[in-house]
Write a protein that holds these residues in place. Structure first.
Motif, mmCIF file in Angstrom:
data_model
loop_
_atom_site.group_PDB
_atom_site.id
_atom_site.type_symbol
_atom_site.label_atom_id
_atom_site.label_comp_id
_atom_site.label_asym_id
_atom_site.label_seq_id
_atom_site.Cartn_x
_atom_site.Cartn_y
_atom_site.Cartn_z
ATOM 1 N N ARG A 12 11.611 42.242 21.435
ATOM 2 C CA ARG A 12 10.733 42.241 22.627
ATOM 3 C C ARG A 12 10.311 40.818 22.973
ATOM 4 N N ARG A 13 9.983 40.042 21.966
ATOM 5 C CA ARG A 13 9.586 38.646 22.184
ATOM 6 C C ARG A 13 10.759 37.856 22.777
ATOM 7 N N ASP A 14 11.963 38.070 22.246
ATOM 8 C CA ASP A 14 13.147 37.399 22.782
ATOM 9 C C ASP A 14 13.396 37.813 24.233
ATOM 10 N N TYR A 15 13.170 39.094 24.548
ATOM 11 C CA TYR A 15 13.357 39.557 25.923
ATOM 12 C C TYR A 15 12.356 38.874 26.860
ATOM 13 N N ARG A 16 11.117 38.737 26.408
ATOM 14 C CA ARG A 16 10.114 38.046 27.229
ATOM 15 C C ARG A 16 10.528 36.609 27.504
ATOM 16 N N VAL A 17 11.144 35.955 26.521
ATOM 17 C CA VAL A 17 11.633 34.593 26.730
ATOM 18 C C VAL A 17 12.723 34.598 27.795
ATOM 19 N N LEU A 18 13.627 35.552 27.724
ATOM 20 C CA LEU A 18 14.660 35.667 28.753
ATOM 21 C C LEU A 18 14.030 35.893 30.129
ATOM 22 N N CYS A 19 12.995 36.711 30.176
ATOM 23 C CA CYS A 19 12.285 36.960 31.446
ATOM 24 C C CYS A 19 11.686 35.664 31.969
ATOM 25 N N ASP A 20 11.066 34.899 31.095
ATOM 26 C CA ASP A 20 10.454 33.632 31.505
ATOM 27 C C ASP A 20 11.499 32.658 32.041
ATOM 28 N N GLU A 21 12.733 32.792 31.552
ATOM 29 C CA GLU A 21 13.819 31.938 32.020
ATOM 30 C C GLU A 21 14.477 32.488 33.286
ATOM 31 N N GLY A 22 13.957 33.614 33.795
ATOM 32 C CA GLY A 22 14.516 34.213 35.002
ATOM 33 C C GLY A 22 15.750 35.062 34.738
ATOM 34 N N VAL A 35 13.509 44.876 41.761
ATOM 35 C CA VAL A 35 12.476 44.126 41.044
ATOM 36 C C VAL A 35 12.973 43.786 39.647
ATOM 37 N N PRO A 36 12.513 42.653 39.110
ATOM 38 C CA PRO A 36 12.870 42.335 37.729
ATOM 39 C C PRO A 36 12.105 43.244 36.764
ATOM 40 N N LEU A 37 12.735 43.554 35.663
ATOM 41 C CA LEU A 37 12.089 44.393 34.652
ATOM 42 C C LEU A 37 11.192 43.509 33.793
#
Length: 93
Positions: A16-26, A57-59
């Motif tokens: 989940r933390r890695d996914y949030r990083v991917l989200c922050d990177e767009g 929308v982005p997830l």
């Protein structure tokens, strides 16, 4: 057994933390969302106001918040219609 559960929980949290990083990177997954009042729900389909939206929308947290906002806006349209109907009924009584 308990060690496996603890390990899997830790792995899930890291993912989940890695996914949030991917989200922050767009790089979040995107959802194509189509929300509207059902077309055969004749009591509600002809309302003035927001009765449906189709968007992508982005997830992410912001994307999920946006979708919840769409649902709230459609609900407000329905509530407004009931309010107007109640006022008209009161005037006619």
């Amino acid at each position: 057994m308990i060690r496996r559960i603890v390990r899997e929980l830790g792995e899930w949290r890291r993912a989940r933390r890695d996914y949030r990083v991917l989200c922050d990177e767009g790089r979040a997954a995107h959802l194509e969302v189509s929300i509207r009042i059902h077309s055969e729900d004749y009591e509600w389909t002809g309302l003035d106001g927001i009765t449906g939206v189709r968007t992508t929308v982005p997830l992410t947290r912001a994307g999920k918040r946006y979708v919840r906002g769409i649902v709230r806006d459609i609900e407000k349209t329905c509530v407004r219609a009931v309010l107007i109907a109640n006022r008209k009924a009161k005037e006619g009584a």
